[in-house]
Design a protein around this motif. Sequence first.
Motif, PDB file in Angstrom:
ATOM      1  N   ARG A   1       4.427   5.310  -7.657  1.00  0.00           N
ATOM      2  CA  ARG A   1       3.831   4.246  -6.837  1.00  0.00           C
ATOM      3  C   ARG A   1       4.517   2.910  -7.112  1.00  0.00           C
ATOM      4  NH1 ARG A   1      -0.806   5.078  -8.339  1.00  0.00           N
ATOM      5  NH2 ARG A   1      -1.596   6.312  -6.583  1.00  0.00           N
TER       6      ARG A   1
ATOM      7  N   ASP B   1       0.851  -1.192   0.000  1.00  0.00           N
ATOM      8  CA  ASP B   1       0.000   0.000   0.000  1.00  0.00           C
ATOM      9  C   ASP B   1       0.887   1.243   0.000  1.00  0.00           C
ATOM     10  OD1 ASP B   1      -2.424   1.541   0.225  1.00  0.00           O
ATOM     11  OD2 ASP B   1      -1.837   1.904   2.325  1.00  0.00           O
ATOM     12  N   VAL B   2       0.603   2.173  -0.903  1.00  0.00           N
ATOM     13  CA  VAL B   2       1.382   3.414  -0.995  1.00  0.00           C
ATOM     14  C   VAL B   2       0.448   4.586  -0.689  1.00  0.00           C
ATOM     15  CG1 VAL B   2       2.900   4.815  -2.412  1.00  0.00           C
ATOM     16  CG2 VAL B   2       2.772   2.325  -2.797  1.00  0.00           C
ATOM     17  N   PRO B   3       0.515   5.173   0.507  1.00  0.00           N
ATOM     18  CA  PRO B   3      -0.365   6.293   0.881  1.00  0.00           C
ATOM     19  C   PRO B   3      -0.137   7.498  -0.025  1.00  0.00           C
ATOM     20  CG  PRO B   3       0.715   5.354   2.812  1.00  0.00           C
ATOM     21  CD  PRO B   3       1.400   4.777   1.612  1.00  0.00           C
ATOM     22  N   GLN B   4      -1.168   8.318  -0.183  1.00  0.00           N
ATOM     23  CA  GLN B   4      -1.081   9.517  -1.004  1.00  0.00           C
ATOM     24  C   GLN B   4      -0.024  10.459  -0.452  1.00  0.00           C
ATOM     25  OE1 GLN B   4      -2.593   9.861  -3.855  1.00  0.00           O
ATOM     26  NE2 GLN B   4      -1.760  11.911  -4.274  1.00  0.00           N
ATOM     27  N   ALA B   5       0.090  10.533   0.868  1.00  0.00           N
ATOM     28  CA  ALA B   5       1.086  11.419   1.481  1.00  0.00           C
ATOM     29  C   ALA B   5       2.495  10.999   1.088  1.00  0.00           C
ATOM     30  CB  ALA B   5       0.926  11.410   3.004  1.00  0.00           C
ATOM     31  N   THR B   6       2.717   9.695   0.962  1.00  0.00           N
ATOM     32  CA  THR B   6       4.034   9.202   0.557  1.00  0.00           C
ATOM     33  C   THR B   6       4.318   9.593  -0.889  1.00  0.00           C
ATOM     34  OG1 THR B   6       3.862   7.334   2.077  1.00  0.00           O
ATOM     35  CG2 THR B   6       5.442   7.124   0.273  1.00  0.00           C
TER      36      THR B   6
END
Length: 619
Positions: free
Chosen positions: A369, A245-250
């Motif tokens: 991503r 999972d790649v958070p938007q903040a990352t």
Amino acid sequence: MTKSTTKKVSNIAMWGVLALLMFALAGFGVTGFGGSVRVVAEVGDQEVTTNAYARAIRQEQRNLQQQTGQALSLSDMQSFGIDRGVLARLIASAALDNETARLGISVGDAEVARQIASIPAFQGVDGTFDRDGYTFALRSAGLNEREFERQVRSETARDILQGAVLGGISPSSTFAELIANWEFETRDITLVTVTMADLDAGPLAPSADELQSHYDDNAAVFTAPEARRIKIAWATPEQLLSTIDVPQATLQELYEQRSDEFSQPPRVLAERLGFADRAAADAALAEMTAGTTTFDALVTDRGLTLDDVDQGELAASDVSDAIAAALFASDEPGLVGPVDTDLGPAIYRVNAVLSATEVPLEDVADVLRAEYARDQARRVLSDAIPEIDDLLAAGATLDELAAETDLKVETIEWRQGDSDGIAGYDAFQLAAAAVQDGDFPEVLELSDGGVFAIELLEVIPPALPPLSDIEADVTASWVAASNAARVLEKATALADSEATLEDQGLETETIAGLARDGVLEGAPRALATQVFALEEGEVAAIAGPNATAFVVRVDRIVPADRSAPEVIQTVDALEQAILRGRAQDVFEAYGQAVQADAGLTVNQQAINAANASIGQGGL
């Protein structure tokens, strides 16, 4: 003339004599000396002492360390047989010394002094003999003056003996020239290429009987090689991407970290030509504006190239404020300046103006991503290696391993040359070839950060599949063989015709100066070899690759040019090689005679004692 020849031969053989005698003396017998360990070998009246043997071993160690950068112990040298080579050289020297003594060959004190004074290591800064330096150098090498001078006397006497033995040997010009003529001879040929398009009929299809016969005759070709049925538990970063999972903040953070890549200010593509002063720059600009010269011409007049003046992409931040103001004053390419720079006035030629670019996050989000997920997947697999090791050590099967980790299990039949899936990794290829029945599985790493463990289930021996299973492959093989045979048959008919190639209306190609190692485009590498087997005027058909054939006519055999530099160099090199070979043969025979006359005894007890002392840092 005899003196000159003798000196030349002696120089060539001087450094090889001891090695040659080493081979000649390789068959010596070994006899004990009783309790004495002072002497390791005797040749006639000459002795090889344990001290001389130890010094030679240590010198060989130093030489090997300088050559390889690694220090070899005595045990290492013994494993490679280097110690035996050292002893053989010492015995060869002793054999020559015994022979010079028997013949009464000796060197006076004056010659010994001259030889020593000519050694650079014993000379001072003024180039003359340095007595103190001489004494110090010998002491550092574990020698005294009397012992060293005796060695010099012996070596000089051996040189005289060498010259006497090898003085009558001379190089063979005839043999060398014969080889050089053969190597540099060329051919002028006429070539005709025959393909399927030259046949009267197109490709054929085999009958059932022809197919069966081709299958039977080429069973070895169609036999499947040995296969290994292997169970694999494995995972790669690519297989885990969907689980990361790649958070938007990352993503936003990654985008900002690489802002220079996604956000570019206005830039120009420019070249710069500097001048000695402002007047010269103004004059050059005036001439270019008037059309009497060009920027390119000025660059060439300076002895420069456009690469020398190219500045690449320039942003305002890459140059001073004054230069930036001039470069970005216009939206169009053109000449700019003169502009004052740190190197003096310069004229810029702007070849293109590049607008600012801004790539939004949404346009590169998928790329960021995927890169982040792949990196995280590598970390996951790397961190899992200790756990996988522990599970395997505890006796877990590959199926149990997959149940406890992110690894998946599959069973494959693997053969050398397979490249699908995990078989495309070199690490797997090596492991699959080496694994044996009953081997304990261990975790191994793949080049992309993946991990795997394997288990051999079965070795499947080579087997010939039924014709029905590989009919398409057998058919393709028959067609290829049939087409190649038909094309060669056509080429043979053209070559055997009484009419010339030109009279047959063929498209010919003339090639001059074909060398023995020459390569023709589209022709097999062996074509030149086959051409050189033909006589002048001879015509022959030669098979080629991929259903092609060649008709070759040798129009002219061109002898080697004896005045060409490469031919002269080759003849000289061959003469020296032949000379060295003759010298080796002569000295082998001479060494055997010396051994037979003098007799050789080796004290293995003394050698063992010396080796033990050397290994402990003694002697």
